[in-house]
Design an enzyme around this catalytic site. Sequence first.
Site, short mmCIF file in Angstrom:
data_model
loop_
_atom_site.label_atom_id
_atom_site.label_comp_id
_atom_site.label_asym_id
_atom_site.label_seq_id
_atom_site.Cartn_x
_atom_site.Cartn_y
_atom_site.Cartn_z
N GLU A 34 6.97 35.92 -35.05
CA GLU A 34 7.02 34.71 -34.24
C GLU A 34 5.64 34.39 -33.68
OE1 GLU A 34 10.30 32.59 -31.29
OE2 GLU A 34 10.28 34.77 -31.49
N TYR A 147 10.58 38.46 -40.11
CA TYR A 147 11.19 37.80 -38.95
C TYR A 147 12.42 37.05 -39.47
CZ TYR A 147 11.87 34.51 -35.08
OH TYR A 147 12.41 33.78 -34.06
N ASP A 188 11.78 41.88 -36.64
CA ASP A 188 12.90 41.36 -35.86
C ASP A 188 13.99 40.93 -36.84
OD1 ASP A 188 14.65 40.03 -34.24
OD2 ASP A 188 13.19 38.61 -33.42
N ASN A 190 17.02 40.11 -35.84
CA ASN A 190 17.89 39.17 -35.12
C ASN A 190 19.36 39.57 -35.21
OD1 ASN A 190 17.10 36.97 -33.45
ND2 ASN A 190 15.95 36.14 -35.18
N HIS A 296 10.21 40.39 -26.16
CA HIS A 296 10.47 41.60 -26.93
C HIS A 296 9.45 42.66 -26.52
CE1 HIS A 296 13.02 39.78 -30.29
NE2 HIS A 296 12.62 38.73 -29.60
N CYS A 473 22.26 32.64 -1.80
CA CYS A 473 23.37 32.96 -2.70
C CYS A 473 24.46 33.69 -1.94
CB CYS A 473 22.88 33.81 -3.88
SG CYS A 473 22.28 35.45 -3.42
N HIS A 476 24.08 38.02 -2.14
CA HIS A 476 22.98 38.78 -1.53
C HIS A 476 22.35 38.05 -0.36
CE1 HIS A 476 23.03 39.54 -6.01
NE2 HIS A 476 23.22 40.77 -5.57
N CYS A 499 21.82 32.31 -8.39
CA CYS A 499 21.25 33.55 -7.86
C CYS A 499 19.95 33.88 -8.57
CB CYS A 499 22.26 34.69 -8.03
SG CYS A 499 21.67 36.30 -7.43
N CYS A 513 24.75 37.68 -8.86
CA CYS A 513 26.05 37.65 -8.18
C CYS A 513 26.95 36.52 -8.68
CB CYS A 513 25.86 37.51 -6.68
SG CYS A 513 25.14 35.93 -6.16
#
Length: 540
Positions: A34, A147, A188, A190, A296, A473, A476, A499, A513
Amino acid sequence: MYTVTTWNINGLRSAKDLKQMLDKLDSDIICFQETKITREMLSEPLAIVPGYTSYFDFSRRRSGYSGVATYCRQSATPSAAEAGVAGSGVDTDSVGCYGEIGAELEPAERKELDGEGRCVITLHRTACQCPSSSEDRPCHVAVLNVYCPRVDPDRPERLAYKLLFYRALRLRAAALRAAGHHVLLVGDLNCSHRPADSCDPGDLKEFAASPSRRFLDDWLCKPSAAEAAAPDQLVDSFRLLHPAATEVYTCWNTQRAARQLNFGTRIDYVLCDAPAAAAGLVYRCDVLADVQGSDHCPVRATIGARLEAAGRPPPACTRYYPEFAGRQLTIKQWCSGQAPGGKRPPQQPAQRQAGKRARGGQATLLGFVKRSKVPSSDSGGGGGKDQDTKAQSDELRDHRPQSSDRVCAGESDQTPEGGAATANGGAVESSDSSGGSSWQSTPTEPDGAERKVAAAAAAFWSETLRALRPPPCRGHREPCVQRVVKKAGPNLGKQFWCCARGVGKPGDPEAHCGHFEWLRRGGRGRSSDVTTAVAGSVAS
């Protein structure tokens, strides 16, 4: 021994110092996926790196999409290299070994597979102790940097394309093995092969029913059964050395901060041929999860053999590209007057003088106003240069920021010529030595309509900025983050609060959350209501 590192870099042009990056990865062969660059976008610092040779495959369909690149140390210079997996545009100096690809794939399919820049193959001579090597027949290893396509749920044709690409990879690897070469397929894929390779596999039956996983089930043999594997089967090097490892991932959703809690998938692999795995040639395979710079992380494998560098790089090497050989300019370079490598050719003295005159000819706004307001001296008594100089000096004095701005602020100031600037609401005047008035300003108090407009505008911005303060939120009580809906549908483009923590396993108190609420501009009143109020004040 030699090392091979694979990394989905998610954009190679973002590398500020590629040489330093390659040295830190500390590998003989480095495979990037990529890269997101085309042939026209490739610059000399990315193509020619001291101490390395490079080999690229570019997407011919879209700009800034896909693309792979392989960098080899000079001590690991390949004897042959080729872009593409299906051999649609090969020449006599390519790697070769196409096997059944020509019989199973139509020419149009082969061109389609090689059109997105998804594979670079390099062939390296090795000195190893495997049974297939001898003095008369030296051993080679083919490194396939791939890829693989991603499946888009909204585009079912991409699944067919991915499976066709998988099929071409298997046929090409089998042909290379039939020619007596070892095979390292890195990159990769995928696809997370096993449930242990995914943070959230969900229903295991549905997980295993994926067409991509079913293909890998047939292509990859179990590491414990490498000695009895079929000739075209490959082995997952990481599972060969770490069969019971869990929560080891190579890709995370960075938009949802999933890397903070290691909530990801393992979709980057180093696959080797079964005889090499059975002979114990794979010494190490490590996931470098601490290396940042992409969504990645790199995967590095150590192979128990020694690479023998070729005398000179193969023709596919980027150092042979005409745009980097000093013989030919690209259209973009020709139009911009740049030489290869991004350097501008030296200018002749006449060109430099012309450039200086062009740069010096642009007047400032103040200079333009001064020239347009300087009176001509048509009365007697001197005039000439001294008169022009005096007029320009007066104009510079008149443009000093001491007029109504300071009067409105309630300050007073004394001008250099003795004129007073007062705050009593009267006229303010500055005169030159000849007795002529150069400017005059009379400040006025804002009327009732203007006060209403100002008050309504202040209320609008106060409500707007108050509405943009992030709410806490629920889980938290921490400030939320603002997001935008990007999925096609009725809510596309709408903004919402959620959140700020990263996603994680269900029930993890440290994870996201689940808080969600749409963003409402204007607080209790919509922004359109405030705008209407402003418009009404102006109308009154």
